[in-house]
Design a protein around this motif. Structure first.
Motif, PDB file in Angstrom:
ATOM      1  N   GLU A   1     -11.452  -8.449  -1.324  1.00 36.67           N
ATOM      2  CA  GLU A   1     -11.807  -7.600  -1.623  1.00 36.67           C
ATOM      3  C   GLU A   1     -12.035  -7.238  -0.585  1.00 36.67           C
TER       4      GLU A   1
ATOM      5  N   GLN B   1      -2.801  -3.731  -6.781  1.00 36.48           N
ATOM      6  CA  GLN B   1      -2.818  -4.182  -5.087  1.00 36.48           C
ATOM      7  C   GLN B   1      -4.031  -5.907  -5.624  1.00 36.48           C
ATOM      8  N   ARG B   2      -4.514  -6.021  -6.115  1.00 31.21           N
ATOM      9  CA  ARG B   2      -5.288  -7.032  -5.835  1.00 31.21           C
ATOM     10  C   ARG B   2      -4.650  -8.333  -6.624  1.00 31.21           C
TER      11      ARG B   2
ATOM     12  N   CYS C   1       0.840  -1.020   0.086  1.00 36.44           N
ATOM     13  CA  CYS C   1       0.373   0.577  -0.130  1.00 36.44           C
ATOM     14  C   CYS C   1       0.666   1.867  -0.029  1.00 36.44           C
TER      15      CYS C   1
ATOM     16  N   GLU D   1      -5.690   0.113  -7.591  1.00 36.67           N
ATOM     17  CA  GLU D   1      -6.233  -1.530  -6.701  1.00 36.67           C
ATOM     18  C   GLU D   1      -6.646  -2.548  -7.492  1.00 36.67           C
ATOM     19  N   ASP D   2      -6.543  -2.603  -8.829  1.00 30.68           N
ATOM     20  CA  ASP D   2      -6.373  -4.045  -9.472  1.00 30.68           C
ATOM     21  C   ASP D   2      -4.833  -4.274  -9.609  1.00 30.68           C
TER      22      ASP D   2
ATOM     23  N   ARG E   1      -6.135  -1.319   3.603  1.00 30.21           N
ATOM     24  CA  ARG E   1      -5.640   0.106   2.997  1.00 30.21           C
ATOM     25  C   ARG E   1      -6.324   1.041   3.807  1.00 30.21           C
TER      26      ARG E   1
ATOM     27  N   GLU F   1       2.413   2.039  -3.424  1.00 31.29           N
ATOM     28  CA  GLU F   1       0.818   0.933  -5.196  1.00 31.29           C
ATOM     29  C   GLU F   1       0.050   1.534  -4.441  1.00 31.29           C
TER      30      GLU F   1
ATOM     31  N   LEU G   1      -8.040  -6.754   1.151  1.00 26.00           N
ATOM     32  CA  LEU G   1      -8.101  -5.009   0.543  1.00 26.00           C
ATOM     33  C   LEU G   1      -8.487  -3.777   0.890  1.00 26.00           C
ATOM     34  N   VAL G   2      -9.511  -4.057   1.847  1.00 28.00           N
ATOM     35  CA  VAL G   2     -10.239  -2.995   2.440  1.00 28.00           C
ATOM     36  C   VAL G   2      -9.114  -2.865   3.580  1.00 28.00           C
TER      37      VAL G   2
END
Length: 383
Positions: free
Chosen positions: A111, A89-90, A80, A86-87, A118, A83, A114-115
């Protein structure tokens, strides 16, 4: 299913995700109709049994809640900060799952990971920024967005405005902005160890906000957003600028001076008398009154702005290039790989002489012809 998992590090959510060419190839190997794949059920005991067999054969295991927590921690620390897309990071998360031999969680769980990552990084970033600001420097930005603070509202509005075309008036306006921001007393080097993309993203977020928007955000986020508007010059430290001219390079010399003063307190208004401050090729003549005072001292803020304008122009005309860049790369990299060996061929292709003196004579002749034609047309128009 085996090959799909081997390539994608996950099982398909729907059969349509598996390329038809792959289905036909596998069907041909086992001598069954490719259409039979449409009858395969992705849920149920048989599918679970097949998945278990594939995992065990490839050395993978299903992800757990503990894995998801560990992945979120890893993303917050390693990904984070550098980068922001979001794509990507995924994608990095899926690559890390492969490296850990973990079957990635489902899309919804991914998801959530990822949330969580972040959110954790944002809290860490805000806490670090506030710690570096200190109590006094924290209070001043907050006062800008306090209710009924007309001066703070005016400053925020001014920072939002586009400077417009480059000129003396716009230069003076930007100097005023920088002076107002520096009066907030934000410490230099606040975001020195942060990526320029990260700071730019927070600054862009802050630029879109109004005082009421700031008041609606959490205080730690509000302080960090306001601090990101201090307009530092980290680009000079993060990008590798190079110059093709080894004899005359005033912009590069000016950038060295800016780097020298990068860690100097913003309250230091003028450069030291012993510093060599390049003027020709950096500061336009009609701007010098705004840069040099009556005593001959050079003021830092207006000079920094002039350097940035001169740098922009030098990059555009390819006198200065950015190391490792694509569009603004070294102009010599644009030459064909065999240029030195086949120079004559390439010059012939563009219909130019190899001899520079011949080129100058041709250029001078064309210019004289153009000038003569211009004078002749004016003479004819008058008669």
């Amino acid at each position: 299913m085996w090959k799909f998992f081997e390539l994608e590090c996950r099982f398909p959510d729907v059969l349509e995700e598996v390329p038809s060419a792959a289905v036909e190839y596998a069907a041909d190997l086992v001598k069954v109709p490719a259409t039979d794949f449409a009858k395969y059920m992705l849920v149920g005991r048989t599918a679970e049994y097949h998945r278990k067999q594939i995992r065990e054969a490839l050395g993978f295991r299903p992800s757990t809640v503990a894995d998801e927590k560990a992945l979120a921690e890893w993303l917050a620390v390693e990904v984070c900060p550098v980068e922001l897309v979001e794509d990507r990071q995924r994608e990095v998360l899926l690559v890390e799952c492969r490296a850990r031999k973990i079957e990635p969680p489902g899309r919804t769980r991914v998801e959530k990971v990822l949330v969580a990552a972040r959110g954790k990084w944002e809290r860490t970033f805000c806490a670090r920024t506030i710690g570096r600001l200190g109590e006094a420097s924290t209070a001043r930005p907050l006062s800008m967005v306090a209710e009924d603070n007309e001066a703070g509202t005016a400053l925020l509005a001014a920072l939002k405005r586009d400077p417009g075309a480059v000129g003396l008036d716009s230069l003076l306006t930007e100097i005023t902005k920088l002076n107002d921001v520096r009066r907030l007393g934000l410490p230099d080097g606040l975001f020195t160890d942060c990526s320029e993309k990260l700071v730019a993203a927070w600054r862009a977020r802050a630029i879109k906000m109004y005082p009421s928007d700031f008041r609606d955000t959490a205080e730690d986020v509000r302080i960090t957003l306001l601090a990101a508007r201090q307009m530092p010059l980290p680009v000079l430290n993060t990008l590798g600028f190079k110059c093709t001219n080894t004899a005359y390079r005033p912009v590069m010399d000016a950038m060295k001076l800016l780097k020298k003063y990068a860690g100097v307190d913003g309250k230091t208004r003028f450069y030291d008398a012993g510093d060599e401050v390049p003027m020709d090729g950096v500061v336009r003549k009609d701007w010098r009154e705004a840069v040099v005072d009556d005593k001959g001292e050079v003021e830092r803020i207006p000079y920094e702005l002039c350097v940035l304008v001169a740098l922009r122009d030098a990059v555009r005309r390819r006198e200065i290039y950015v190391e490792g860049a694509a569009r603004w790369r070294n102009p010599e990299d644009d030459l064909p790989g065999d240029f030195e060996a086949t120079r004559a061929v390439h010059y012939a292709a563009i219909r130019q002489p190899l001899n520079p003196r011949a080129f100058k004579r041709t250029h001078r002749s064309d210019r004289e012809t153009s000038t003569h034609a211009h004078h002749l047309s004016r003479t004819v128009s008058y008669t």
